[in-house]
Design a protein around this motif. Structure first.
Motif, PDB file in Angstrom:
ATOM      1  N   SER A  17       0.834  -1.207   0.000  1.00 39.02           N
ATOM      2  CA  SER A  17       0.000   0.000   0.000  1.00 39.02           C
ATOM      3  C   SER A  17       0.867   1.254   0.000  1.00 39.02           C
ATOM      4  CB  SER A  17      -0.935   0.004   1.212  1.00 39.02           C
ATOM      5  OG  SER A  17      -1.734  -1.154   1.213  1.00 39.02           O
ATOM      6  N   ILE A  30      -5.027   2.062   2.083  1.00 42.32           N
ATOM      7  CA  ILE A  30      -4.901   2.258   3.510  1.00 42.32           C
ATOM      8  C   ILE A  30      -3.598   1.617   3.982  1.00 42.32           C
ATOM      9  CG2 ILE A  30      -5.945   1.753   5.756  1.00 42.32           C
ATOM     10  CD1 ILE A  30      -7.566   3.682   3.946  1.00 42.32           C
ATOM     11  N   THR A  38      -5.711  -4.661   3.937  1.00 37.00           N
ATOM     12  CA  THR A  38      -6.244  -4.503   2.584  1.00 37.00           C
ATOM     13  C   THR A  38      -6.847  -5.825   2.142  1.00 37.00           C
ATOM     14  OG1 THR A  38      -4.420  -3.009   2.158  1.00 37.00           O
ATOM     15  CG2 THR A  38      -5.716  -3.669   0.271  1.00 37.00           C
ATOM     16  N   ASP A  57      -3.419  -3.221  -5.868  1.00 37.23           N
ATOM     17  CA  ASP A  57      -2.774  -3.580  -4.606  1.00 37.23           C
ATOM     18  C   ASP A  57      -3.578  -4.761  -4.091  1.00 37.23           C
ATOM     19  OD1 ASP A  57      -1.535  -3.634  -2.112  1.00 37.23           O
ATOM     20  OD2 ASP A  57      -2.949  -2.172  -1.306  1.00 37.23           O
TER      21      ASP A  57
HETATM   22 MG    MG Z   1      -1.890  -3.048   2.176  1.00 42.38          MG
END
Ligand code: MG
Ligand code: GDP
Length: 291
Positions: A17, A30, A38, A57
């Protein structure tokens, strides 16, 4: 014009991230010091004169312990299938052999850059470790090129981006306009609320919690948001609410401030806590909550 899909893989906490944010130059994903925050695939679109990159991601790669985790692994696999390039992110402090085994198991069909992250944490007298890691991964069959970066300090990220662009196919942009993501604002809002729960609560509780945005309405002067915080048990509900509601108030205040900064508008945020027994094991709930 160059355009294509780039997927970022790596163990939880490798810095996926953070790297995505560094490459995008804007806070999108985040970032949390705890693992597995995530859960979804985040697509971010970087459109500049001459190129467009669509980043994903992925959730961290983990063993499917719960049904939820199986879904996460499915998301990881799905990412593998539609990329032009994979970025395999490695925390330089991790055990390379384990990470290498994991990457081999992915059976990558797309070219991969192995990116060694967090080199800022390596002291000057230990830089041999970076050289050794680069040599180790250069030999791996799935590896096209090796990079050493600090995603946090944005060191080496520009050079990485340059090579990514060079490796993308020629072609027109996939997305028009300057939208940075195809995910609805609701998703980012629920992630921000989840991030606050991770900040404020310890141990298992944040992992057993999910957030569902019930309403997201843009009014003339503000945005009205109604969100449900879903937990497993009554006891967890009591913890989230806190004595005289002081914890839920705290979550609300912190989340509202970040959401306002993110959407650039005043926000009215209403939070409710609901108990759904074993939501992580329940297919219907998982679908309702978007997994
Ligand atoms: Mg992450
Ligand atoms: P993810 O789980 O792979 O998405 O990892 P995150 O991006 O959430 O990062 C996990 C933790 O590692 C956070 O505390 C980050 O601040 C930290 N981190 C990420 N990149 C770097 C880096 O280049 N250097 C250092 N020192 N920490 C980093």
């Amino acid at each position: 014009m160059k355009s294509g899909f780039v997927n970022i893989f790596g163990k939880p906490n490798a810095g996926k991230s953070t790297l995505l944010n560094a490459l995008m130059g804007e806070k999108l994903a985040i970032v949390s010091p705890k693992v597995q925050t995530t859960r979804h695939r985040i697509k971010a679109i970087l459109t500049e004169p001459g190129y467009q990159i669509i980043f994903s991601d992925t959730p961290g790669i983990i063993e499917p312990k719960y049904r939820l985790h199986e879904k996460m692994m499915q998301a990881v696999k799905a990412c593998l299938e539609d990329a032009d390039l994979a970025i395999l992110l490695v925390d330089i402090h991790d055990d390379w052999e384990t990470v290498d085994t994991m990457f081999q198991q992915l059976r990558l069909k797309v070219p991969a850059f192995v990116v060694l992250n967090k080199v800022d944490g390596i002291r000057t007298k230990d830089t041999d470790r970076i050289v050794a890691a680069e040599a180790f991964f250069k030999k791996a069959p799935y590896c096209k090129e090796v990079f050493s970066i600090s995603a946090l300090q944005k060191k080496g990220t520009d050079a990485l981006l340059e090579r990514v662009i060079e490796c993308l196919p020629e072609g027109p942009a996939f997305f028009e306009g300057d939208a940075v993501s195809d995910l609805p604002m609701k998703f980012f809002v629920s992630e921000i609320i989840r991030e606050k729960i991770f900040e404020l609560f310890q141990e298992e509780l944040p992992y057993q919690t999910t957030v569902l945005i019930r309403e997201y309405k843009e009014k003339t002067t503000l945005i009205k948001i109604h969100a449900d915080i879903i937990v497993h048990r009554e006891s967890q509900k009591a913890i989230i609410i806190g004595e005289k509601g002081h914890m839920i108030k705290k979550i609300g205040t912190l989340a509202r401030q970040d959401i306002e900064a993110f959407v650039g508008s005043k926000v009215f945020l209403e939070l409710f806590v609901k108990v759904r027994e074993k939501w992580r094991e329940n297919e219907v709930f998982l679908r309702e909550y978007g997994y």
